[in-house]
Design a protein around this motif. Structure first.
Motif: not given
Length: 280
Positions: A62-68, A114-125
């Protein structure tokens, strides 16, 4: 492993812009630029750094995709008439040529948020992994923002980019290098890397980012010669190639502690250097 990185990224990026909650026209303009191909350099570096440190590349995806997504937004905005005024990107009409200037601005804005929403929505718990994930996101935000990529573009537009090599390096260290460094750091954090490992990754990424920009300037030198905005017109072709070799050596040295685990990144350095120096 390179193909696996690329396949994972392409699949995830396609999913990221398939959300039916996004208006159809906006979704189309986002996908037009995000899924237009390209090297996927930054997400590959992110995943490779995570893998090199023994992390799970799924934790960094998710981080990699956020960067892209951030990179794609920056290209849309760079091409606008008020910026670089480019009508084509990767052999296709630029976003503003397809969707109008307002549509292109909105596509870029949407990809950034959307990059930050995507990364945040996939953050580990799990607290420990979450702490590292937040550090990774902070690195990405910093690399993309007012002290990183946007700062470099601002310096260029302000006229700071002249025929002085030191200024040229500063602009490209921010405009190009900062997001590459952020991608590498994010992969390292996602893997739970230690301080020395993260420092080595930082040196690699800064050196590789400079090498990548020099190689890009050499490949574009015919089109941009004489405008004072690239390493060839400022330093000359042979000096630019010598500088590319210097940056490649620094990138290699930074990866020495990782031995064969760094093979993918080392191969990336060699491929980029061959392009810069026109080697077989």
């Amino acid at each position: 492993m390179a193909d696996a990185y690329l396949c994972m990224v392409e699949e995830a990026l396609a999913k990221a812009v398939s959300d039916e909650g996004i208006p159809a026209g906006l979704r189309e303009s986002m996908a037009y630029s995000l899924l237009a191909g390209g090297k996927r350099l930054r997400p590959r570096i992110c995943l490779a750094c995570c893998d090199m440190l023994g992390g799970s590349i799924k934790d960094a995806l998710a981080l990699a995709c956020g960067v892209e997504m951030i990179h794609a937004y920056s290209l849309i905005h760079d091409d606008l008439p008020c910026m670089d005024d480019d009508d084509f990107r990767r052999g296709k009409p630029s976003s503003h040529k397809m969707f109008g200037e307002a549509g292109a601005v909105l596509a870029g804005d949407a990809l950034l948020s959307h990059a930050f929403e995507w990364m945040l929505s996939r953050a580990p718990e799990e607290p420990g992994r979450l702490r590292d994930y937040v550090r990774a996101m902070r690195a990405i935000a910093g690399g993309a923002g007012a002290r990183g990529m946007v700062a470099g573009q601002s310096l260029e537009l302000s006229g700071a980019l002249d025929r002085n090599e030191a200024v040229l390096e500063e602009v490209h260290r921010k405009k190009t290098g900062a997001l590459i460094c952020a991608a590498a750091a994010a992969g390292g954090y996602a893997a739970g890397g230690g301080e020395e490992e993260l420092r080595a990754i930082s040196v690699f990424a800064e050196s590789y980012g400079a090498l990548f920009q020099i190689a890009d300037d050499i490949s574009d030198s015919d089109a941009e010669a004489g405008d004072g905005k690239n390493y060839v017109s400022v330093c000359g072709l042979e000096a630019a190639r010598a500088l590319a070799r210097e940056k490649a050596n620094k990138a290699r040295e930074a990866l020495l502690p990782f031995a064969e685990r760094a093979r993918y990144l080392l191969d990336m350095v060699e491929a980029t250097l061959r392009g810069a120096c026109a080697l077989p």
